[in-house]
Design a protein around this motif. Structure first.
Motif, short mmCIF file in Angstrom:
data_model
loop_
_atom_site.label_atom_id
_atom_site.label_comp_id
_atom_site.label_asym_id
_atom_site.label_seq_id
_atom_site.Cartn_x
_atom_site.Cartn_y
_atom_site.Cartn_z
N TYR A 137 -14.13 11.89 10.19
CA TYR A 137 -13.42 12.40 11.24
C TYR A 137 -13.22 11.11 12.04
O TYR A 137 -14.01 10.28 12.49
N THR B 30 -22.55 21.81 6.37
CA THR B 30 -21.13 22.61 6.44
C THR B 30 -19.86 22.03 5.76
O THR B 30 -19.05 22.44 5.02
N THR B 31 -19.80 20.86 6.19
CA THR B 31 -18.54 20.33 5.84
C THR B 31 -18.43 19.88 4.40
O THR B 31 -17.33 20.08 3.68
N HIS C 277 -17.58 23.38 2.91
CA HIS C 277 -16.09 23.61 3.18
C HIS C 277 -15.05 22.95 2.00
O HIS C 277 -14.19 23.20 1.40
N LEU D 219 -11.82 24.95 1.26
CA LEU D 219 -11.25 25.19 2.70
C LEU D 219 -10.80 24.28 3.63
O LEU D 219 -10.14 24.23 4.30
N ASP D 220 -11.33 23.01 3.20
CA ASP D 220 -10.95 21.75 3.94
C ASP D 220 -10.67 20.88 2.96
O ASP D 220 -11.10 20.67 1.89
N GLU E 182 -1.23 24.01 0.04
CA GLU E 182 -1.74 25.16 0.69
C GLU E 182 -1.46 26.58 -0.50
O GLU E 182 -2.07 27.29 -0.73
N ASP F 211 -22.77 29.74 4.25
CA ASP F 211 -23.09 28.94 5.15
C ASP F 211 -24.21 29.79 6.58
O ASP F 211 -23.69 30.43 7.14
#
Ligand code: ATP
Ligand code: MG
Lengths: 226, 201, 398
Positions: free
Chosen positions: A15, A49-50, A53, A58-59, A82, A172
Motif C-alpha cells: 500500500y 486479512t490482506t 483477500h 478479492l484483492d 474483473e 476472516d
C-alpha cells in the motif's frame, strides 16, 4: 496426482500512502491442498486479512503469481480482469467475515438463499432446509436477522456461504464478534464442513482454540510467514 | 390589423362580463360637488338587504314600498352604494341611487339627501324615454325637493295616488307614459332603503 | 426464494417514508406532464370548436368597417362603411359557398345613457340564415323575430340585464323615436354576442335610412372548398376587406403560445426536480447499502445483476409515481383546467384539458424513460462497487 488447489508464489501487496510504503504482504509463497484446513495467526497488522483477500481473489496483489485449481489468476503481478474473476469467485469460493453482512429486509431463509438470486450451481446446490438442518437454524428460517443472536447470525452467514457448495471457504475472524461458547459452536461447524464435505478452509483468527482445529497453522509477522 | 382586432376582442370579453349590478355615480368627485357645493369630501360604503337583516328586512322593505322586489337589481344581496358627504369632519348628507325598471330600459334614480332624510336633489343618471327632456327638466326634479319618506308613506306607486305631499307631484309627460310611475317607485324605493341603511339603523 | 425484483421491492419498503416522498414527487411531475400534454390537445380542440361556432369561416366587410358591433361601440360608433346589398347575390352565385348571411351594423348616440350619453350598437341580421349559422346561440327567454321586417329585437344576455329587459318589454332607438319589442333574450355565451342587440337587418335599413346597404356578409364555405383560394377571389371585389377566421385563430394561437412556452418550462422544471429527487433517493440507498452490495458481489452477483437491482428500484418508484400521477391528473382535470384558464390571457370555452388512455400511456412512458435515465448513474455506481472495498470499508466499524 497433485492435490494442490491454491498455489501462491512471491505474492506481495504494497500500500502506498503518500510517501510511505506499507508492505502488507511480503513475497509470500504458499500452497494449499484440496481439503486442507489452514489457519493464519499473527499480531494485528501482520497482513492476515490482506493475504486472505489475495488468495480469495478479492484483492489484486502488487506482484507475484497465483493459480487456483491450475488456473492462473495472477501472473507477474497482473490479475485477470474483473469479468473473469467474478465467475471464478462464484464457482470456487465461499466467504465469511467477522461482520455477518446479512440483508436486514430478508428472512433467514431468504438470506441463506440469496446467492441463488444471482447464480445457482446446477445439481450441486443444497436446499435451504438441508443447510439450515446442519447449522441448527431450522427453527429460525422465518425470522429476520435482527431477531437472531450473534452466533445464529454467523451461522446464517456460513449457510449462505456454503449453499452453492464452494470448494474453498475463506473465513476472516468468524468468531471475532462472538463469546467463547458461540465461538466453540462455529469452530465445530467449520471442522465438520472440512471433515465430512472435504471443504478446503482457510481461516484467519486470533482465537487459539479455533486455530488448533486447523491441520496447519501459519504464523505471519510483518507480512511474512515465520 | 387583425391582431389589433383580436386584442380588442380579448380586452372586451371581461369588460362585458363585469356589467355592474350596483348603482354607482358615473363621476363621484364631480357629482358630489354639484349636489353638495359646500362639501369637502365623501366616503363610499356598500350596503345590502342581506347584510342589514336578510329576509325580515326584505319583507319590511316590500311592505313599506307597497310592491314586491323582483329582477336582477332587486335581489336580497344586490349591493347599494351610499356616498356619505362631509364638510370638514361633520356629515352633511348622502347621495344614493337605485336601479329601476323603466318603460324602454333601465332607469337610475339618484337622490341627494340631508342628514334628516329630506330630499335636496333628484336626478336621473340613466333614462331611455321619448320624453326624456320633460323628465329631466328642472320643473319636474324640483317637485321632489324638501320631501322625505313620510311624504311618500301613503303614496300608491301603482296609481300615483295618496294623501301625502308626494301625491301632488305632477306627471311631466303624457298620461299613458309609465315612466312617471316608474320614477315614483324608484324614488320611494330609494327612500325606503336609505331609511333601512342609514336613518333607522 | 429471493429474486432480484423481490430484493428491490423489499428494500423500497425498508425506507418507506423516503420511497413514498419520491413517488409523490414523481406523481406530481406526472400530473403536471399529463395535464400539460392534455392541455395542448384540449386547447387546440376547444379553439377549433369556438371558431366553428362562429358559423362562418370568412367574414366580408366593407373596407375599414369593424366587424363586431361591440368593437364598433368601443370605437365610439365611428367608422361605419357600407357595401351594396346586391353583393350577396354575386357571392351566392359562387359554387364554393354553402351559405351566407348578410349583416348590417348600426350605432346611435343615446343622450340618456349616463351623464354625457353613450353609443348603442345594433346588429341587423337575416332571420332566415343567421340563426342557422350560429346554432350555439340559445334562448333564455323567447325566440327569434317573427319576420324579416318586424320591429323586434333579440338582446344578448348582458345588454338585457343592463336595461332590465324581458320578453315583451320595449326598447327605444334613441333619436329615431322608434319603439322595438323585445322578443328574445339569449343565454350568456361568453362572447361579444352577450352585449349585442340583434334586429332584422331590413328593419334597421328602414329605421336608419340605409336601404340596400350592408356592412358585412358572413360566408360559410363547402367542406371541399379551398379557403385560401376563395379569399383571394374575394379580394377582387372592390372596397371590401376579408376577415378570415383562420387568421383570427392563428393570432389567438400566437398570443397563447407565449403562455404555453412558460407553462411548458414549468413542466420541464418539475420533471427535472423529480429526476434529481429520484437520483438522490437511489444514490442514498446505494451508499447506505455499500457493504450489502459488495457482499452480494462476493457471492456471485455480477455487475449486471447489481445494475438491474438498482435500476429496478428506480422503475418501481417511477411506475407507482406515474400511475398515481396519471390518476391524479384524470381526477383533477377540471380543477387543472380552471387553473390554466386563470393563467392564460385567452381561453376558449369547452374543456381545456383532454386526457385519454394513449395520452396517459405516452406521459407514463416519458416519466418512466426519464426516471430510468436518472437511475442509470446510481445503478452504474452501485454496479462498480468492488467487494473488497465494501468489506474493507466496514473494518473499524462495530
Ligand atoms: N487499504 C489499505 N491502505 C493502506 N494500508 C492498509 C490497507 N489495508 C491494510 N493496510 C495495512 O496493511 C497491513 C496489514 O493489514 P491487515 O488488515 O492485513 O492486518 P491483519 O493481520 O488482518 O490485522 P488484524 O489482526 O488487526 O485484522 C496493516 O499495517 C494495515 O495498516
Ligand atoms: Mg484482519
Amino acid at each position: 496426482m497433485t492435490d494442490i488447489q491454491i498455489q501462491a508464489k512471491d505474492l506481495s501487496k504494497v500500500y502506498v500512502r503518500g510517501s510511505e510504503k506499507i508492505i502488507a504482504v511480503n513475497k509470500i509463497t504458499l500452497e494449499v491442498d484440496k481439503g486442507d484446513f489452514v489457519s493464519f495467526i499473527g499480531p494485528s497488522g501482520s497482513g492476515k486479512t490482506t493475504l486472505l483477500h489475495l488468495l480469495g481473489c478479492l484483492d489484486d496483489p502488487t506482484s507475484g503469481e497465483l493459480s487456483i485449481e491450475g488456473r492462473t489468476v495472477v501472473s507477474d503481478g497482473k490479475s485477470l480482469p474483473e469479468s473473469k474473476l467474478s465467475p471464478l469467485r462464484r464457482k470456487l469460493f465461499g466467504y465469511i467475515f467477522q461482520k455477518f453482512y446479512l440483508i436486514p429486509t430478508l428472512t433467514v431463509k431468504e438470506n441463506i438463499l440469496l446467492p441463488f438470486a444471482f447464480h445457482r450451481k446446477p445439481g450441486l446446490a443444497m436446499t435451504a432446509n438441508e443447510v439450515a438442518e446442519r447449522l441448527g437454524l431450522s427453527k429460525r428460517l422465518a425470522h429476520l436477522p435482527k431477531e437472531l443472536s450473534g452466533g445464529e447470525m454467523q451461522r446464517v452467514a456460513i449457510a449462505r456461504a456454503i449453499i452453492n457448495r464452494p470448494r474453498i471457504l475463506l473465513a476472516d475472524e468468524p468468531t471475532g464478534n462472538l463469546d467463547s461458547k458461540r465461538s466453540e459452536e462455529i469452530s465445530e461447524i467449520l471442522s465438520d464442513l472440512n471433515r465430512s464435505d472435504g471443504l478446503t478452509i482457510i481461516l484467519v483468527t486470533h482465537n487459539p482454540k479455533l486455530a488448533t482445529k486447523a491441520h496447519r497453522i501459519i504464523e505471519l509477522q510483518d507480512g511474512r510467514i515465520i | 390589423m387583425i391582431k389589433r382586432l383580436v386584442l380588442l376582442f380579448l380586452a372586451l370579453s371581461p369588460f362585458l362580463a363585469y356589467a355592474a349590478t350596483g348603482c354607482d355615480l358615473n363621476d363621484p368627485d364631480r357629482d358630489v360637488k354639484r349636489l353638495f357645493p359646500t362639501s369637502t369630501g365623501y366616503k363610499t360604503s356598500y350596503a345590502s338587504i342581506q347584510k342589514s337583516g336578510g329576509k325580515a328586512t326584505l319583507a319590511a322593505v316590500e311592505k313599506a314600498l307597497g310592491d314586491k322586489f323582483g329582477g336582477l337589481y332587486e335581489t336580497i344581496d344586490a349591493p347599494y352604494t351610499i356616498y356619505t358627504i362631509y364638510k370638514g369632519n361633520s356629515v352633511i348628507g348622502y347621495v344614493h341611487g337605485v336601479n329601476q325598471k323603466g318603460a324602454y330600459g333601465g332607469l337610475q334614480v339618484f337622490l341627494a339627501l340631508d342628514t334628516k332624510g329630506k330630499i335636496t336633489g333628484f336626478y336621473y343618471q340613466k333614462l331611455s324615454s321619448k320624453n326624456a327632456a320633460k323628465f329631466k327638466a328642472a320643473a319636474f326634479a324640483n317637485q321632489f325637493t324638501g320631501l322625505s319618506l313620510a311624504d311618500f308613506a301613503t303614496l300608491d306607486i301603482k296609481t300615483g295616488k295618496g294623501t301625502g305631499k308626494a301625491a301632488l307631484i305632477k306627471n311631466p309627460s303624457t298620461a299613458t307614459d309609465k315612466d312617471f310611475l316608474n320614477t315614483l317607485r324608484g324614488v320611494k324605493k330609494n327612500l325606503v332603503l336609505m331609511n333601512v341603511f342609514i336613518y333607522n339603523k | 426464494m429471493p429474486t432480484i425484483s423481490g430484493i428491490a421491492y423489499k428494500n423500497l419498503r425498508r425506507k418507506r417514508i423516503r420511497s413514498i416522498l419520491t413517488i409523490l414527487g414523481i406523481a406530481l411531475s406526472t400530473w403536471v406532464l399529463v395535464s400539460l400534454l392534455g392541455f395542448n390537445r384540449g386547447y387546440e380542440n376547444s379553439l377549433n370548436k369556438d371558431i366553428d361556432n362562429l358559423g362562418f369561416q370568412v367574414l366580408l366587410t366593407a373596407k375599414g368597417c369593424p366587424y363586431e358591433a361591440a368593437t364598433l361601440m368601443l370605437q365610439g360608433g365611428q367608422g361605419l362603411r357600407y357595401m351594396p346589398e346586391n353583393t350577396v347575390d354575386s357571392l351566392r352565385a359562387d359554387k364554393e359557398v354553402e351559405e351566407l348571411t348578410p349583416m348590417l351594423m348600426q350605432t346611435v348616440f343615446d343622450p340618456g345613457k349616463g351623464e354625457e350619453g353613450g353609443v348603442v350598437g345594433y346588429l341587423g341580421i337575416d332571420p332566415a340564415t343567421y340563426p342557422k349559422m350560429k346554432p350555439y346561440l340559445t334562448f333564455r327567454e323567447g325566440k327569434w323575430f317573427s319576420g324579416e321586417n318586424s320591429m323586434e329585437a333579440v338582446m344578448g344576455f348582458e345588454s338585457a340585464e343592463l336595461e332590465q329587459r324581458e320578453v315583451g318589454d320595449q326598447i327605444l332607438i334613441p333619436g329615431k323615436n322608434v319603439e322595438v319589442t323585445v322578443v328574445g333574450i339569449l343565454n350568456r355565451s361568453g362572447t361579444q354576442d352577450d352585449g349585442t342587440i340583434f334586429m332584422p337587418y331590413k328593419s334597421l335599413q328602414k329605421i336608419f335610412g340605409v336601404q340596400d346597404k350592408l356592412t358585412s356578409v358572413g360566408i360559410k364555405l363547402k367542406k371541399t372548398a379551398n379557403i385560401n383560394a376563395y379569399e383571394e377571389k374575394l379580394y377582387t371585389i372592390p372596397d371590401v376587406q376579408v376577415v378570415s377566421i383562420a387568421q383570427v385563430k392563428n393570432t389567438i394561437s400566437n398570443l397563447v403560445s407565449t403562455a404555453r412556452v412558460m407553462v411548458m418550462s414549468i413542466a420541464i422544471i418539475a420533471i427535472l426536480i423529480a429526476m434529481v429527487g429520484v437520483m438522490n433517493t437511489i444514490l442514498m440507498s446505494v451508499w447506505e447499502r455499500f457493504q450489502e452490495i459488495g457482499i452480494m458481489k462476493s457471492m456471485g452477483a455480477t455487475t449486471s445483476h447489481i445494475f438491474r437491482l438498482i435500476w429496478l428500484e428506480t422503475t418501481i418508484l417511477c411506475l407507482f409515481g406515474g400511475i398515481i400521477g396519471s390518476l391524479l391528473s384524470v381526477v383533477l382535470a377540471k380543477a387543472t383546467g380552471a387553473l390554466i384558464r386563470y393563467i392564460l390571457p385567452y381561453s376558449p370555452t369547452g374543456s381545456l384539458i383532454r386526457i385519454d388512455a394513449p395520452l396517459v400511456l405516452e406521459s407514463m412512458g416519458i416519466i418512466l424513460f426519464i426516471g430510468l435515465l436518472s437511475g442509470i448513474y446510481p445503478s452504474l455506481r452501485a454496479a462498480r462497487i468492488k467487494p473488497i472495498e465494501a468489506i474493507r470499508s466496514s473494518e473499524g466499524e462495530l
